[in-house]
Write a protein that holds these residues in place. Structure first.
Motif, PDB file in Angstrom:
ATOM      1  N   THR A  90      11.895 -29.937   9.837  1.00 11.21           N
ATOM      2  CA  THR A  90      11.070 -28.853   8.908  1.00 11.21           C
ATOM      3  C   THR A  90      10.213 -29.675   9.237  1.00 11.21           C
ATOM      4  O   THR A  90       9.887 -30.357   9.807  1.00 11.21           O
ATOM      5  CB  THR A  90      11.684 -29.621   7.827  1.00 11.21           C
ATOM      6  OG1 THR A  90      12.636 -29.839   7.111  1.00 11.21           O
ATOM      7  CG2 THR A  90      10.865 -28.916   6.534  1.00 11.21           C
ATOM      8  N   GLY A 112      11.276 -24.490   6.943  1.00 11.90           N
ATOM      9  CA  GLY A 112      12.961 -25.119   6.519  1.00 11.90           C
ATOM     10  C   GLY A 112      13.908 -24.603   7.363  1.00 11.90           C
ATOM     11  O   GLY A 112      13.626 -23.378   7.624  1.00 11.90           O
ATOM     12  N   LEU A 184      15.059 -24.334   2.559  1.00 12.49           N
ATOM     13  CA  LEU A 184      13.725 -25.485   2.334  1.00 12.49           C
ATOM     14  C   LEU A 184      14.269 -25.787   0.871  1.00 12.49           C
ATOM     15  O   LEU A 184      13.379 -25.080   0.076  1.00 12.49           O
ATOM     16  CB  LEU A 184      12.061 -24.387   2.744  1.00 12.49           C
ATOM     17  CG  LEU A 184      11.357 -25.313   2.350  1.00 12.49           C
ATOM     18  CD1 LEU A 184      11.117 -26.609   2.566  1.00 12.49           C
ATOM     19  CD2 LEU A 184      10.192 -24.903   2.722  1.00 12.49           C
TER      20      LEU A 184
END
Length: 411
Positions: A90, A112, A184
């Motif tokens: 990430t 993400g 994400l």
């Protein structure tokens, strides 16, 4: 006459101990327990892994709902395709330049790539046994990069996955059983670290949580966030990486974590199936099963949808093939140890199966499954699959499964 009777008695005694007869008694007992626990709509297969000999089977070729036995196929595919040591990144990406005062003239993007373990220590320390990817580690990295202010804002980028937040079981909306699926996602999709309610927009929640953390650390930027794809070629200012795929597989199988399984399925689709969707991931998983001499109808990653199906024979074939796979040891170790871990921690105590079988459970209404490996005291390895499709009493189903597993472990 007496001699004839003696011969007949001796012959009968020998026949009683012939392998086929003993095997028949053993298998008959397993079948009786199978039907007692799961009804007629149940199947079973037991194999000696070293010789390949089928020790027992009942309706072994009939596909049945897998429930969480679906996770066997999902996690095995993830381990094999990504590799056990792979991690999911990430990132924080910038589209501007940093001046000598530490002012970033531009915006930041929290990008993400499908990490199911991304979270805050307060959440994963309480609910995931300490296994997690610390979002707040990005705060220090940005400070170390010299960022003191941002003229733009922080954007959330979850475009690695599609927009569907659930699976077929929930009509592809957020499921009541698992958090919303997003490229994400923070804290398994929950709205807070206390796991109360699911987030309506998990990506924005992750970005807002990071923005607040940055402000508390003295970085000036708006707390209002938005969604936007990160620019190609943007500068990476910070990155956090998930636990290894091996650890994620363990965290998926041992407690039977549905959220992790579904995130892994979409991630498989994103990396190897052309798009970050459950459907694309399922196609990859089905191909992987076929390449291992097995077969599965994969509809989601966790088994929540009843139409995920395979037969006991196909499950055993898959488990047997995974023993010879390069990631076979990682896969087997990612299954719960009977009487010790996860969904089987309280089961099979005081039996031959305690501490000697690596298994995956599976439960839906009317369905209870148990599949895996038993490592007997004499060194024999047994592979088995119990798929019960007519369960009326779950406690009885578990009791009969435990007795079957104990018999297999003592075989």
């Amino acid at each position: 006459m007496r001699r004839a009777l003696a011969v007949l008695a001796a012959t009968a005694a020998v026949l009683a101990f012939l392998p086929g007869t003993a095997l028949g008694d053993f298998c008959g007992a397993l079948k009786s327990r199978l039907v007692r626990g799961g009804g007629q709509a149940s199947g079973l297969m037991v194999m000696d892994a070293e010789s390949g000999e089928v020790i027992c089977r009942r309706a072994a070729s009939i596909p049945r709902p897998l429930a969480s036995n679906m996770k066997l196929f999902t996690t095995a595919t993830a381990l094999a395709r990504f590799g056990p040591e792979a991690r999911i990144a990430t990132k924080v990406v910038s589209d501007g330049g940093l001046d000598f005062r530490g002012v970033l003239h531009g915006s930041l993007y929290l990008k993400g790539t499908g990490d199911p373990a991304l979270g805050t220590p307060a959440f994963y320390g309480r609910f995931l046994g300490g296994l997690g990817t610390n979002l707040f580690a990005l705060k220090r990295q940005l400070r170390d990069a010299g960022v003191r202010a941002v003229t733009g804002r922080l954007y959330a980028d979850d475009t690695v996955f599609d927009r569907l937040r659930g699976v077929l079981d929930s009509g592809f909306a957020t499921s009541p059983y698992i958090g919303p699926l997003s490229g994400l996602s923070l804290n398994s999709g929950y709205a807070s670290a206390s796991a109360r309610g699911f987030a309506s927009d998990p990506a924005r929640l992750a970005a807002r949580t990071l923005a607040l953390s940055l402000r508390n650390a003295g970085v000036r930027l708006p707390t209002q966030v938005a969604a936007r794809a990160a620019p190609e070629g943007g500068e990476t200012l910070g990155v956090v990486r998930s636990p290894t795929i091996a650890r994620l597989a363990d965290a998926t199988n041992v407690p039977s974590n549905n959220f992790f399984a579904e995130m892994l399925m979409k991630l498989i689709g994103a990396r190897f199936g052309g798009e970050g969707s459950t459907r694309a991931g399922a196609a990859v998983v089905e191909r992987f099963a076929r390449s291992h001499g097995s077969g599965v109808q994969a509809v989601d990653g966790s088994g929540l949808t009843r139409s995920n199906s395979s037969s006991p024979g196909a499950v055993v074939a898959f488990l047997q093939a995974m023993r010879d796979d390069s990631v076979g040891d990682d896969f087997i170790q990612a299954l719960a140890l009977t009487g010790r871990e996860g969904t089987v921690a309280s089961r099979m105590h005081g039996t031959a199966a305690e501490g000697r079988c690596r298994t995956k459970t599976g439960t839906l209404t009317g369905v209870s499954n148990l599949s895996g490996y038993c490592f007997n005291r004499d060194g024999k390895v047994m592979v088995f699959s119990i798929l019960m499709g007519g369960v009326g009493n779950l406690s009885l189903a578990h009791a009969e499964q435990d007795r079957i597993a104990a018999a297999i472990a003592a075989y």
